[in-house]
Scaffold this motif. Structure first.
Motif, PDB file in Angstrom:
ATOM      1  N   GLU A  62      54.917  39.727  48.561  1.00  0.00           N
ATOM      2  CA  GLU A  62      54.757  39.567  50.006  1.00  0.00           C
ATOM      3  C   GLU A  62      53.728  38.486  50.350  1.00  0.00           C
ATOM      4  N   PRO A  63      53.934  37.750  51.457  1.00  0.00           N
ATOM      5  CA  PRO A  63      52.871  36.868  51.957  1.00  0.00           C
ATOM      6  C   PRO A  63      51.626  37.682  52.272  1.00  0.00           C
ATOM      7  N   SER A  64      50.467  37.081  52.037  1.00  0.00           N
ATOM      8  CA  SER A  64      49.230  37.850  52.195  1.00  0.00           C
ATOM      9  C   SER A  64      48.707  37.841  53.621  1.00  0.00           C
ATOM     10  N   GLY A  65      48.968  36.762  54.359  1.00  0.00           N
ATOM     11  CA  GLY A  65      48.366  36.624  55.684  1.00  0.00           C
ATOM     12  C   GLY A  65      46.916  36.199  55.646  1.00  0.00           C
ATOM     13  N   PHE A  66      46.412  35.911  54.446  1.00  0.00           N
ATOM     14  CA  PHE A  66      45.025  35.483  54.270  1.00  0.00           C
ATOM     15  C   PHE A  66      44.988  34.123  53.574  1.00  0.00           C
ATOM     16  N   GLY A  67      43.798  33.564  53.458  1.00  0.00           N
ATOM     17  CA  GLY A  67      43.623  32.336  52.698  1.00  0.00           C
ATOM     18  C   GLY A  67      43.966  32.540  51.235  1.00  0.00           C
ATOM     19  N   PHE A  68      44.282  31.429  50.550  1.00  0.00           N
ATOM     20  CA  PHE A  68      44.753  31.524  49.167  1.00  0.00           C
ATOM     21  C   PHE A  68      43.704  32.075  48.214  1.00  0.00           C
ATOM     22  N   ASN A  69      42.417  31.967  48.588  1.00  0.00           N
ATOM     23  CA  ASN A  69      41.365  32.466  47.689  1.00  0.00           C
ATOM     24  C   ASN A  69      40.652  33.694  48.254  1.00  0.00           C
ATOM     25  N   LYS A  70      41.324  34.406  49.136  1.00  0.00           N
ATOM     26  CA  LYS A  70      40.783  35.641  49.696  1.00  0.00           C
ATOM     27  C   LYS A  70      40.672  36.709  48.605  1.00  0.00           C
ATOM     28  N   ILE A  71      39.568  37.438  48.625  1.00  0.00           N
ATOM     29  CA  ILE A  71      39.379  38.524  47.661  1.00  0.00           C
ATOM     30  C   ILE A  71      39.921  39.803  48.291  1.00  0.00           C
ATOM     31  N   SER A  72      41.172  40.083  47.988  1.00  0.00           N
ATOM     32  CA  SER A  72      41.839  41.258  48.581  1.00  0.00           C
ATOM     33  C   SER A  72      43.064  41.599  47.754  1.00  0.00           C
TER      34      SER A  72
ATOM     35  N   GLY B  83      33.825  26.959  39.689  1.00  0.00           N
ATOM     36  CA  GLY B  83      34.826  27.898  40.205  1.00  0.00           C
ATOM     37  C   GLY B  83      34.272  29.268  40.517  1.00  0.00           C
ATOM     38  N   HIS B  84      33.182  29.319  41.272  1.00  0.00           N
ATOM     39  CA  HIS B  84      32.496  30.591  41.524  1.00  0.00           C
ATOM     40  C   HIS B  84      33.399  31.594  42.230  1.00  0.00           C
ATOM     41  N   ARG B  85      34.196  31.106  43.162  1.00  0.00           N
ATOM     42  CA  ARG B  85      35.093  32.014  43.885  1.00  0.00           C
ATOM     43  C   ARG B  85      36.091  32.657  42.928  1.00  0.00           C
ATOM     44  N   ASN B  86      36.629  31.877  42.019  1.00  0.00           N
ATOM     45  CA  ASN B  86      37.594  32.425  41.079  1.00  0.00           C
ATOM     46  C   ASN B  86      36.939  33.385  40.076  1.00  0.00           C
ATOM     47  N   TYR B  87      35.690  33.115  39.702  1.00  0.00           N
ATOM     48  CA  TYR B  87      34.969  34.087  38.870  1.00  0.00           C
ATOM     49  C   TYR B  87      34.798  35.406  39.623  1.00  0.00           C
ATOM     50  N   ALA B  88      34.475  35.312  40.910  1.00  0.00           N
ATOM     51  CA  ALA B  88      34.329  36.528  41.725  1.00  0.00           C
ATOM     52  C   ALA B  88      35.658  37.271  41.828  1.00  0.00           C
ATOM     53  N   ILE B  89      36.749  36.506  42.034  1.00  0.00           N
ATOM     54  CA  ILE B  89      38.077  37.127  42.087  1.00  0.00           C
ATOM     55  C   ILE B  89      38.389  37.822  40.770  1.00  0.00           C
ATOM     56  N   GLY B  90      38.078  37.155  39.649  1.00  0.00           N
ATOM     57  CA  GLY B  90      38.357  37.745  38.345  1.00  0.00           C
ATOM     58  C   GLY B  90      37.633  39.059  38.133  1.00  0.00           C
ATOM     59  N   HIS B  91      36.351  39.102  38.456  1.00  0.00           N
ATOM     60  CA  HIS B  91      35.582  40.349  38.296  1.00  0.00           C
ATOM     61  C   HIS B  91      36.110  41.437  39.234  1.00  0.00           C
ATOM     62  N   TYR B  92      36.516  41.037  40.431  1.00  0.00           N
ATOM     63  CA  TYR B  92      37.101  41.993  41.378  1.00  0.00           C
ATOM     64  C   TYR B  92      38.392  42.588  40.806  1.00  0.00           C
TER      65      TYR B  92
ATOM     66  N   GLY C 291      34.328  38.848  28.095  1.00  0.00           N
ATOM     67  CA  GLY C 291      34.884  37.827  27.212  1.00  0.00           C
ATOM     68  C   GLY C 291      36.359  37.607  27.449  1.00  0.00           C
ATOM     69  N   GLN C 292      37.104  38.695  27.612  1.00  0.00           N
ATOM     70  CA  GLN C 292      38.531  38.571  27.894  1.00  0.00           C
ATOM     71  C   GLN C 292      38.766  37.902  29.252  1.00  0.00           C
ATOM     72  N   LEU C 293      37.957  38.264  30.248  1.00  0.00           N
ATOM     73  CA  LEU C 293      38.085  37.644  31.565  1.00  0.00           C
ATOM     74  C   LEU C 293      37.788  36.149  31.489  1.00  0.00           C
ATOM     75  N   LYS C 294      36.779  35.783  30.717  1.00  0.00           N
ATOM     76  CA  LYS C 294      36.447  34.366  30.543  1.00  0.00           C
ATOM     77  C   LYS C 294      37.641  33.601  29.988  1.00  0.00           C
ATOM     78  N   ASP C 295      38.331  34.174  29.018  1.00  0.00           N
ATOM     79  CA  ASP C 295      39.515  33.523  28.453  1.00  0.00           C
ATOM     80  C   ASP C 295      40.605  33.341  29.505  1.00  0.00           C
ATOM     81  N   VAL C 296      40.837  34.375  30.304  1.00  0.00           N
ATOM     82  CA  VAL C 296      41.872  34.308  31.343  1.00  0.00           C
ATOM     83  C   VAL C 296      41.547  33.206  32.345  1.00  0.00           C
TER      84      VAL C 296
END
Length: 384
Positions: free
Chosen positions: A114-124, A189-198, A211-216
């Protein structure tokens, strides 16, 4: 016909060229229309170049390039020949490749449609506590985490990179890698690191270590840093228009079933927060990236690649969007819009002879358009 076969063998492009049966039958006139639309926005320097990735901030605002590749390999190249990174245009390609490996149903256990209705880097997250779709950052990072988890990192990237090169294979080697942009994304890429941890916290990635998240995330940054030019992206688009088969090599790179799913999502989710307006006004599957690239797919006809770095407020290329709008408005090409009843101008360029195609790839168009909610009758305006 037998004489042609005897001299040239079974190469489909040569045979169709000699028989006057190429998909764009009046190619010089078609090229003139594309050139007029190109010139109409050439001096439009509005928009802003992205700055959140320092490696992208040095682009010249005057750069403007257009390429078209038909499913028969007919090429148009206008403007600058600069190379740039693919950025978010990587997302539908990654989704198609992973869907081929895991199965599309399995992929959608982890990411929605589904379309998100938010920005492409929204944490949701969306319904079911999973990312809304694979074409936003949460979804793309999730899909990246699914790819061949047991393989070493180097092999994961190498295998995917080769797939991109196969998809964009043409008369030149136009697909490479920009290490500087990759390092810039990795560092900033701080936003993407935040998204990854989320996503790890919400259990979306199926991993539980930093470590696995870092690889991804590093793999995701690498895929966004694949370097192309508009010729390569147009050839990629033509492969998608051709059911996942590269129009020069004849190799099936992504299955036609998963290309259908890719185009569905590109139609509904491919242009960030402008996706609804795009599908309403333009009506074709597309994917943009913050480097200024815009890939548009015309199923069973070809791929169109537009590149200019200045972006609008949605993150789409200003020249790219305006080029497409002008093409539709000023040149009566609204006849190619899926819901138009006007067959005025573009229909004079596109070959509609020989409707009964024998090639499985050329029969792909029906499923592709059905997947995007298109009326199948519209396809007959394009195909032989």
């Amino acid at each position: 016909s037998s004489g042609i076969n005897a001299e040239y063998g079974d190469h489909p492009h040569v045979l169709r060229l000699l028989q006057g049966d190429l998909v764009i039958k009046d190619f010089p006139s078609f090229k003139n229309v594309i050139n007029e639309a190109y010139e109409s926005v050439k001096y439009d320097a509005s928009g802003e170049i992205t700055t959140y990735i320092p490696g992208l901030s040095a682009y010249d605002i005057n750069r403007w390039s257009v390429s078209f590749c038909s499913t028969d390999g007919q090429m148009i190249n206008l403007g600058d020949t600069d190379k740039f990174t693919i950025q978010s245009t990587t997302k539908p390609i990654l989704y198609g490749i992973v869907s081929d490996i895991m199965g599309n149903k399995k992929v959608h256990e982890y990411v929605g449609k589904e379309p998100s209705g938010f920005g492409f880097n929204k944490i949701s997250l969306g319904h079911g506590n999973i990312p809304h779709n694979p074409l936003i950052n949460t979804g793309a990072i999730t899909v990246t985490s699914l790819y061949e988890r047991e393989q070493p990192m180097s092999e994961r990237f190498s295998t995917l990179y080769n797939k991109y090169k196969e998809l964009g294979y043409g008369y030149d080697r136009n697909v490479s890698f920009n290490n500087s942009v990759y390092l810039s994304e990795k560092e900033h890429g701080h936003r993407n690191y935040a998204i990854g941890h989320y996503l790890v916290d919400k259990g979306c990635l199926g991993i539980d270590s930093t470590g696995q998240l870092k690889d991804v995330l590093e793999l995701y940054f690498q895929l966004c840093s694949i370097q192309v030019d508009t010729r390569a992206v147009a050839i990629m688009g033509a492969a998608l228009a051709n059911g996942g088969t590269n129009v020069f090599s004849g190799k099936q790179v992504i299955s036609s079933e998963n290309v259908k799913n890719m185009l569905s999502l590109m139609y509904s989710c491919g242009m960030y927060d402008y996706s609804g307006q795009w599908s309403f006004e333009i009506g074709f599957p597309a994917k943009s990236g913050v480097s200024g690239i815009l890939m548009i797919v015309l199923p069973n006809v070809g791929g169109l690649a537009l590149w200019s770095p200045p972006l609008d407020e949605y993150g789409n290329s200003v020249r790219g969007v305006n080029f497409t709008r002008n093409l539709l408005t000023n040149y009566s090409t609204e006849s190619i819009h899926p819901f138009s009843t006007n067959r005025a101008r573009i229909s004079s360029f596109v070959n509609k002879a020989g409707q009964s195609c024998s090639s499985p790839a050329r029969q792909f168009h029906t499923a592709a358009w059905q997947s995007a909610g298109r009326a199948v009758r519209v396809l007959k305006r394009f195909v032989r």
